[in-house]
Design a protein around this motif. Structure first.
Motif, PDB file in Angstrom:
ATOM      1  N   LEU A  28       3.107 -11.013  -1.142  1.00  0.00           N
ATOM      2  CA  LEU A  28       1.973 -11.841  -1.554  1.00  0.00           C
ATOM      3  C   LEU A  28       0.714 -11.396  -0.823  1.00  0.00           C
ATOM      4  O   LEU A  28       0.706 -11.277   0.402  1.00  0.00           O
ATOM      5  N   LEU A  29      -0.345 -11.157  -1.580  1.00  0.00           N
ATOM      6  CA  LEU A  29      -1.640 -10.803  -1.013  1.00  0.00           C
ATOM      7  C   LEU A  29      -2.631 -11.917  -1.320  1.00  0.00           C
ATOM      8  O   LEU A  29      -2.797 -12.293  -2.482  1.00  0.00           O
ATOM      9  N   THR A  30      -3.282 -12.425  -0.285  1.00  0.00           N
ATOM     10  CA  THR A  30      -4.286 -13.470  -0.475  1.00  0.00           C
ATOM     11  C   THR A  30      -5.659 -12.885  -0.222  1.00  0.00           C
ATOM     12  O   THR A  30      -5.934 -12.361   0.867  1.00  0.00           O
ATOM     13  N   VAL A  31      -6.509 -12.966  -1.253  1.00  0.00           N
ATOM     14  CA  VAL A  31      -7.878 -12.450  -1.167  1.00  0.00           C
ATOM     15  C   VAL A  31      -8.809 -13.579  -1.581  1.00  0.00           C
ATOM     16  O   VAL A  31      -8.851 -13.955  -2.759  1.00  0.00           O
ATOM     17  N   GLY A  32      -9.549 -14.122  -0.621  1.00  0.00           N
ATOM     18  CA  GLY A  32     -10.391 -15.265  -0.938  1.00  0.00           C
ATOM     19  C   GLY A  32      -9.533 -16.412  -1.440  1.00  0.00           C
ATOM     20  O   GLY A  32      -8.606 -16.862  -0.777  1.00  0.00           O
ATOM     21  N   GLY A  33      -9.789 -16.861  -2.669  1.00  0.00           N
ATOM     22  CA  GLY A  33      -9.019 -17.964  -3.233  1.00  0.00           C
ATOM     23  C   GLY A  33      -7.949 -17.518  -4.211  1.00  0.00           C
ATOM     24  O   GLY A  33      -7.454 -18.332  -4.994  1.00  0.00           O
ATOM     25  N   THR A  34      -7.581 -16.237  -4.185  1.00  0.00           N
ATOM     26  CA  THR A  34      -6.619 -15.708  -5.150  1.00  0.00           C
ATOM     27  C   THR A  34      -5.400 -15.129  -4.451  1.00  0.00           C
ATOM     28  O   THR A  34      -5.523 -14.464  -3.424  1.00  0.00           O
ATOM     29  N   VAL A  35      -4.231 -15.393  -5.022  1.00  0.00           N
ATOM     30  CA  VAL A  35      -2.983 -14.820  -4.522  1.00  0.00           C
ATOM     31  C   VAL A  35      -2.447 -13.849  -5.577  1.00  0.00           C
ATOM     32  O   VAL A  35      -2.298 -14.206  -6.749  1.00  0.00           O
ATOM     33  N   TYR A  36      -2.162 -12.619  -5.131  1.00  0.00           N
ATOM     34  CA  TYR A  36      -1.555 -11.610  -5.997  1.00  0.00           C
ATOM     35  C   TYR A  36      -0.087 -11.490  -5.600  1.00  0.00           C
ATOM     36  O   TYR A  36       0.238 -11.227  -4.445  1.00  0.00           O
ATOM     37  N   ASP A  37       0.788 -11.667  -6.587  1.00  0.00           N
ATOM     38  CA  ASP A  37       2.218 -11.722  -6.337  1.00  0.00           C
ATOM     39  C   ASP A  37       2.874 -10.457  -6.893  1.00  0.00           C
ATOM     40  O   ASP A  37       2.927 -10.246  -8.107  1.00  0.00           O
ATOM     41  N   TYR A  38       3.378  -9.618  -5.992  1.00  0.00           N
ATOM     42  CA  TYR A  38       4.083  -8.392  -6.371  1.00  0.00           C
ATOM     43  C   TYR A  38       5.579  -8.581  -6.113  1.00  0.00           C
ATOM     44  O   TYR A  38       5.965  -9.238  -5.133  1.00  0.00           O
ATOM     45  N   VAL A  39       6.411  -7.983  -6.963  1.00  0.00           N
ATOM     46  CA  VAL A  39       7.858  -8.032  -6.759  1.00  0.00           C
ATOM     47  C   VAL A  39       8.375  -6.622  -6.497  1.00  0.00           C
ATOM     48  O   VAL A  39       8.064  -5.680  -7.251  1.00  0.00           O
ATOM     49  N   VAL A  40       9.148  -6.471  -5.432  1.00  0.00           N
ATOM     50  CA  VAL A  40       9.684  -5.168  -5.040  1.00  0.00           C
ATOM     51  C   VAL A  40      10.733  -4.713  -6.044  1.00  0.00           C
ATOM     52  O   VAL A  40      11.610  -5.496  -6.448  1.00  0.00           O
ATOM     53  N   ASN A  41      10.646  -3.438  -6.448  1.00  0.00           N
ATOM     54  CA  ASN A  41      11.626  -2.898  -7.389  1.00  0.00           C
ATOM     55  C   ASN A  41      12.178  -1.539  -6.978  1.00  0.00           C
ATOM     56  O   ASN A  41      13.014  -0.965  -7.688  1.00  0.00           O
ATOM     57  N   ARG A  42      11.726  -1.028  -5.822  1.00  0.00           N
ATOM     58  CA  ARG A  42      12.188   0.308  -5.446  1.00  0.00           C
ATOM     59  C   ARG A  42      11.929   0.574  -3.966  1.00  0.00           C
ATOM     60  O   ARG A  42      10.981   0.031  -3.381  1.00  0.00           O
ATOM     61  N   THR A  43      12.762   1.426  -3.360  1.00  0.00           N
ATOM     62  CA  THR A  43      12.541   1.925  -2.004  1.00  0.00           C
ATOM     63  C   THR A  43      12.418   3.439  -2.078  1.00  0.00           C
ATOM     64  O   THR A  43      13.220   4.095  -2.752  1.00  0.00           O
ATOM     65  N   MET A  44      11.417   3.979  -1.399  1.00  0.00           N
ATOM     66  CA  MET A  44      11.211   5.431  -1.390  1.00  0.00           C
ATOM     67  C   MET A  44      11.019   5.891   0.050  1.00  0.00           C
ATOM     68  O   MET A  44      10.204   5.342   0.783  1.00  0.00           O
ATOM     69  N   THR A  45      11.796   6.877   0.466  1.00  0.00           N
ATOM     70  CA  THR A  45      11.648   7.463   1.802  1.00  0.00           C
ATOM     71  C   THR A  45      11.044   8.850   1.653  1.00  0.00           C
ATOM     72  O   THR A  45      11.487   9.635   0.807  1.00  0.00           O
ATOM     73  N   ILE A  46      10.024   9.134   2.457  1.00  0.00           N
ATOM     74  CA  ILE A  46       9.359  10.434   2.382  1.00  0.00           C
ATOM     75  C   ILE A  46       9.339  11.102   3.750  1.00  0.00           C
ATOM     76  O   ILE A  46       9.517  10.435   4.781  1.00  0.00           O
ATOM     77  N   SER A  47       9.105  12.406   3.750  1.00  0.00           N
ATOM     78  CA  SER A  47       8.989  13.179   4.979  1.00  0.00           C
ATOM     79  C   SER A  47       7.543  13.592   5.197  1.00  0.00           C
ATOM     80  O   SER A  47       6.903  14.133   4.289  1.00  0.00           O
ATOM     81  N   PHE A  48       7.036  13.343   6.404  1.00  0.00           N
ATOM     82  CA  PHE A  48       5.672  13.765   6.734  1.00  0.00           C
ATOM     83  C   PHE A  48       5.576  15.268   6.943  1.00  0.00           C
ATOM     84  O   PHE A  48       4.493  15.808   7.093  1.00  0.00           O
ATOM     85  N   ARG A  49       6.705  15.960   6.978  1.00  0.00           N
ATOM     86  CA  ARG A  49       6.682  17.418   7.097  1.00  0.00           C
ATOM     87  C   ARG A  49       6.497  18.080   5.729  1.00  0.00           C
ATOM     88  O   ARG A  49       6.295  19.292   5.657  1.00  0.00           O
ATOM     89  N   LYS A  50       6.579  17.306   4.668  1.00  0.00           N
ATOM     90  CA  LYS A  50       6.538  17.865   3.317  1.00  0.00           C
ATOM     91  C   LYS A  50       5.336  17.306   2.560  1.00  0.00           C
ATOM     92  O   LYS A  50       5.343  16.145   2.134  1.00  0.00           O
ATOM     93  N   PRO A  51       4.289  18.117   2.390  1.00  0.00           N
ATOM     94  CA  PRO A  51       3.085  17.638   1.697  1.00  0.00           C
ATOM     95  C   PRO A  51       3.369  17.069   0.313  1.00  0.00           C
ATOM     96  O   PRO A  51       2.728  16.099  -0.102  1.00  0.00           O
ATOM     97  N   ALA A  52       4.324  17.643  -0.394  1.00  0.00           N
ATOM     98  CA  ALA A  52       4.637  17.144  -1.733  1.00  0.00           C
ATOM     99  C   ALA A  52       5.158  15.704  -1.682  1.00  0.00           C
ATOM    100  O   ALA A  52       4.879  14.901  -2.583  1.00  0.00           O
ATOM    101  N   GLU A  53       5.893  15.370  -0.622  1.00  0.00           N
ATOM    102  CA  GLU A  53       6.404  14.008  -0.510  1.00  0.00           C
ATOM    103  C   GLU A  53       5.311  13.043  -0.050  1.00  0.00           C
ATOM    104  O   GLU A  53       5.283  11.879  -0.482  1.00  0.00           O
ATOM    105  N   LYS A  54       4.404  13.495   0.811  1.00  0.00           N
ATOM    106  CA  LYS A  54       3.265  12.652   1.174  1.00  0.00           C
ATOM    107  C   LYS A  54       2.431  12.339  -0.056  1.00  0.00           C
ATOM    108  O   LYS A  54       1.903  11.232  -0.211  1.00  0.00           O
ATOM    109  N   ALA A  55       2.305  13.325  -0.962  1.00  0.00           N
ATOM    110  CA  ALA A  55       1.552  13.110  -2.205  1.00  0.00           C
ATOM    111  C   ALA A  55       2.221  12.041  -3.060  1.00  0.00           C
ATOM    112  O   ALA A  55       1.539  11.291  -3.780  1.00  0.00           O
ATOM    113  N   GLN A  56       3.538  11.935  -2.996  1.00  0.00           N
ATOM    114  CA  GLN A  56       4.235  10.903  -3.757  1.00  0.00           C
ATOM    115  C   GLN A  56       3.859   9.508  -3.256  1.00  0.00           C
ATOM    116  O   GLN A  56       3.694   8.571  -4.038  1.00  0.00           O
ATOM    117  N   GLN A  57       3.704   9.366  -1.951  1.00  0.00           N
ATOM    118  CA  GLN A  57       3.331   8.071  -1.379  1.00  0.00           C
ATOM    119  C   GLN A  57       1.916   7.678  -1.788  1.00  0.00           C
ATOM    120  O   GLN A  57       1.641   6.507  -2.056  1.00  0.00           O
TER     121      GLN A  57
END
Length: 221
Positions: free
Chosen positions: A135-164
């Motif tokens: 949940l993100l609260t900005v001023g008087g508004t709440v934005y509700d996101y639902v998690v649907n995925r987990t992604m693990t990336i490597s900081f040694r791999k630029p292509a994976e950082k680009a995915q993030q």
């Protein structure tokens, strides 16, 4: 974010009568149409700059996270500017071409924060599972996101950082059609348990754990 100068001609008129011509026999000159002024060059439309100010409150009820401050800045995830914000305790949200969008906007709203230090806002992030709410609260508004995925990336791999950092998480170059969120923190305990003590020049360990969600509702706070 030019107006043309119109000049005048000082050329004497032609077709003056000869001394032997009478006034009634003087030929009539065809009227001339003044040249049109060139149309002014249209001014280019300025490209809007990303909003880099403002504070967002973040909550992940499933792991007891409440009221984490998310500070926006112009940059990319886990760069030097973002690391300075995280080292003060809040989470950081990169904006602009190399970063993400704002809350509720189409694209990837990226949030990064520490897991094992500096107030540890995301200490329990790996426990988040599909179906949990962010949940993100900005001023008087709440934005509700639902998690649907987990992604693990490597900081040694630029292509994976680009995915993030991609507008569609995990799919660089794909045009987004939904408002999405990526919550990212380090995998330090897991890396260290595996004997991986590598880190970059900003102290980021190799692996990042990313919880990705999609906006499902917007309501008043």
């Amino acid at each position: 974010m030019i107006a043309g100068l119109v000049g005048c001609s000082d050329v004497a008129p032609t077709g003056a009568p000869s001394p032997t011509q009478t006034r009634s026999a003087r030929p009539t000159a065809a009227p001339t149409t003044p040249a049109e002024s060139p149309a002014p060059t249209p001014k280019p439309t300025p490209t809007p700059k990303p909003t880099v100010s403002g504070v967002v409150g973040l909550a992940i009820p499933a792991i007891g996270v409440r009221g984490v401050r998310v500070v926006a800045y112009s940059g990319t995830a886990d760069d030097r500017a973002g690391t300075r914000i995280q080292d003060r305790g809040p989470a950081a949200s990169p904006r602009g071409p190399a970063g993400g969008v704002g809350p509720g906007q189409i694209g990837n709203f990226i949030v990064t924060g520490h897991r094992t230090s500096h107030e540890k806002p995301f200490a329990r992030l790996p426990e988040v599972v599909n179906g949990d709410h962010i949940l993100l609260t900005v001023g008087g508004t709440v934005y509700d996101y639902v998690v649907n995925r987990t992604m693990t990336i490597s900081f040694r791999k630029p292509a994976e950082k680009a995915q993030q950092n991609a507008a569609v998480p995990g799919r660089p170059g794909v045009k987004p059609t939904h408002a999405m969120i990526t919550i990212s923190t380090c995998a330090t305990p897991e890396d260290h348990a595996a004997g991986n003590f590598w880190s970059d020049d900003l102290g980021n360990p190799e692996h990042r754990i990313n919880k990705i969600g999609t906006l499902v509702a917007t309501r008043k706070a």
